[in-house]
Design an enzyme around this catalytic site. Structure first.
Site, PDB file in Angstrom:
ATOM      1  N   LYS A  83      41.104  79.526  41.769  1.00  0.00           N
ATOM      2  CA  LYS A  83      40.869  78.375  40.890  1.00  0.00           C
ATOM      3  C   LYS A  83      40.002  78.828  39.716  1.00  0.00           C
ATOM      4  CE  LYS A  83      37.957  74.779  41.753  1.00  0.00           C
ATOM      5  NZ  LYS A  83      37.209  74.511  40.497  1.00  0.00           N
ATOM      6  N   ASP A  87      41.873  74.626  36.566  1.00  0.00           N
ATOM      7  CA  ASP A  87      41.165  73.353  36.798  1.00  0.00           C
ATOM      8  C   ASP A  87      40.532  72.879  35.497  1.00  0.00           C
ATOM      9  OD1 ASP A  87      40.005  71.193  38.022  1.00  0.00           O
ATOM     10  OD2 ASP A  87      38.392  72.337  38.975  1.00  0.00           O
ATOM     11  N   LYS A 123      41.051  69.668  34.259  1.00  0.00           N
ATOM     12  CA  LYS A 123      40.841  68.211  34.334  1.00  0.00           C
ATOM     13  C   LYS A 123      41.155  67.544  32.995  1.00  0.00           C
ATOM     14  CE  LYS A 123      37.435  68.395  38.070  1.00  0.00           C
ATOM     15  NZ  LYS A 123      37.116  69.828  38.156  1.00  0.00           N
ATOM     16  N   ASP A 125      43.334  62.949  27.845  1.00  0.00           N
ATOM     17  CA  ASP A 125      43.430  62.767  26.389  1.00  0.00           C
ATOM     18  C   ASP A 125      44.612  61.831  26.132  1.00  0.00           C
ATOM     19  OD1 ASP A 125      43.291  63.218  23.546  1.00  0.00           O
ATOM     20  OD2 ASP A 125      42.432  65.190  23.932  1.00  0.00           O
ATOM     21  N   THR A 184      33.107  63.695  42.501  1.00  0.00           N
ATOM     22  CA  THR A 184      32.124  63.484  43.576  1.00  0.00           C
ATOM     23  C   THR A 184      30.699  63.426  43.033  1.00  0.00           C
ATOM     24  OG1 THR A 184      32.358  65.827  44.032  1.00  0.00           O
ATOM     25  CG2 THR A 184      33.418  64.329  45.565  1.00  0.00           C
ATOM     26  N   ARG A 218      31.277  79.348  46.777  1.00  0.00           N
ATOM     27  CA  ARG A 218      30.068  80.121  47.107  1.00  0.00           C
ATOM     28  C   ARG A 218      29.979  80.682  48.518  1.00  0.00           C
ATOM     29  NH1 ARG A 218      26.571  75.585  44.366  1.00  0.00           N
ATOM     30  NH2 ARG A 218      28.461  74.516  45.069  1.00  0.00           N
TER      31      ARG A 218
HETATM   32  O1  C5P Z   1      31.070  76.923  45.560  1.00  0.00           O
HETATM   33  P1  C5P Z   1      31.808  75.735  46.098  1.00  0.00           P
HETATM   34  O2  C5P Z   1      32.596  76.041  47.373  1.00  0.00           O
HETATM   35  O3  C5P Z   1      30.944  74.518  46.252  1.00  0.00           O
HETATM   36  O4  C5P Z   1      32.884  75.438  44.970  1.00  0.00           O
HETATM   37  C1  C5P Z   1      33.710  74.295  44.994  1.00  0.00           C
HETATM   38  C2  C5P Z   1      34.532  74.258  43.734  1.00  0.00           C
HETATM   39  O5  C5P Z   1      35.242  73.028  43.702  1.00  0.00           O
HETATM   40  C3  C5P Z   1      33.733  74.321  42.445  1.00  0.00           C
HETATM   41  O6  C5P Z   1      34.552  74.961  41.464  1.00  0.00           O
HETATM   42  C4  C5P Z   1      33.518  72.869  42.094  1.00  0.00           C
HETATM   43  O7  C5P Z   1      33.352  72.654  40.731  1.00  0.00           O
HETATM   44  C5  C5P Z   1      34.838  72.258  42.572  1.00  0.00           C
HETATM   45  N1  C5P Z   1      34.782  70.843  42.882  1.00  0.00           N
HETATM   46  C6  C5P Z   1      33.930  70.292  43.825  1.00  0.00           C
HETATM   47  N2  C5P Z   1      33.939  68.947  44.069  1.00  0.00           N
HETATM   48  C7  C5P Z   1      34.768  68.161  43.400  1.00  0.00           C
HETATM   49  C8  C5P Z   1      35.634  68.683  42.451  1.00  0.00           C
HETATM   50  C9  C5P Z   1      35.609  70.039  42.214  1.00  0.00           C
HETATM   51  O8  C5P Z   1      33.190  71.020  44.464  1.00  0.00           O
HETATM   52  N3  C5P Z   1      34.798  66.883  43.662  1.00  0.00           N
END
Ligand code: C5P
Length: 221
Positions: free
Chosen positions: A26, A53, A55, A58, A109, A200
């Site tokens: 992603k 991603d 999003k 427009d 979220t 992460r």
């Molecule tokens: O590092 P981590 O596992 O938290 O990454 C989750 C990914 O999903 C990040 O790129 C974050 O921006 C994205 N994301 C999220 N929650 C959402 C939408 C996108 O964690 N509701």
């Protein structure tokens, strides 16, 4: 896997380490803005799929043109905000290449009931998620991004044909970081998720490849 890095070099170093273990990367606003379409070509050259991603939100014509351009870049998944409404969503669906899955974002979220109030939305947050999910389905999007806590409700409501993608998953052994409403990868799959987005727990691991393998083993158990 979420390739959340500030620049191309670090991202490609990790893609090289994870070669063969991760099906899809992603790439979000940060890395795409910093590195441009070249990062997509470099990741695709490794044989991996790309989830762009961005999003999009427009006017219908602009979103349709951007969806067309993303298809030309060879990406397999692209996000749009469902709050753009049915005219924007239908224009996006019409413009997409057959290999491209359009995924709708319901309510971020990071948004709270107060955030919705600020922009004039009086509905309860959960009702707004459902309303946007229904709008996405009726407008023809291929899938939705959803919290793993809501994936079961959306799967039951929308049926088997919609692709559900869940970020906010954490293996029991990983740090929560800033994720609040997470589940384990296994719980998310059991709830009906088709794809998990994990960042992460892999990128911050001392051995990222071992972290991926551990997650895959836990899912197979
Ligand atoms: O590092 P981590 O596992 O938290 O990454 C989750 C990914 O999903 C990040 O790129 C974050 O921006 C994205 N994301 C999220 N929650 C959402 C939408 C996108 O964690 N509701």
């Amino acid at each position: 896997m979420a390739l959340d890095f500030p620049a191309q070099a670090k991202a490609l170093a990790l893609v090289s380490v994870l070669s063969g273990s991760v099906s899809t990367y992603k790439i979000g606003l940060q890395l795409y803005t910093a590195a441009g379409p070249a990062i997509l070509q470099a990741v695709a050259a490794t044989g991996a799929k790309i989830f762009l991603d961005l999003k999009l939100h427009d006017i219908p014509n602009t979103v349709a043109k951007a969806v067309g351009a993303a298809g030309d870049l060879g990406v397999q998944m692209l996000t749009v905000h469902l709050s753009g409404g049915s005219a924007m969503l239908k224009a996006a669906v019409e413009a997409k290449a057959p290999h491209l899955a359009l995924l709708g974002v319901t309510v971020l979220t990071s948004s709270t009931q107060e955030t919705l109030g600020e922009i004039g939305i009086a509905s309860q947050l959960q009702d707004q998620v459902i309303r946007l999910a229904d709008l996405g389905k009726s407008s023809g999007v291929d899938g939705l991004i959803t919290s793993p806590r809501e994936v079961g409700v959306l799967r039951a409501r929308l049926g088997p044909d919609i692709t559900l993608v869940t970020p906010g998953v954490r293996p029991a052994w990983a740090a929560a970081d800033d994720q609040k409403r997470f589940t384990t990868p296994r719980e998310a799959l059991k709830g009906g998720a088709d794809y998990l987005v994990i960042g992460r727990p892999i990128t911050a691991a001392a051995d990222p490849k071992a972290a991926v393998e551990r997650i895959v083993e836990e899912l197979a158990d």
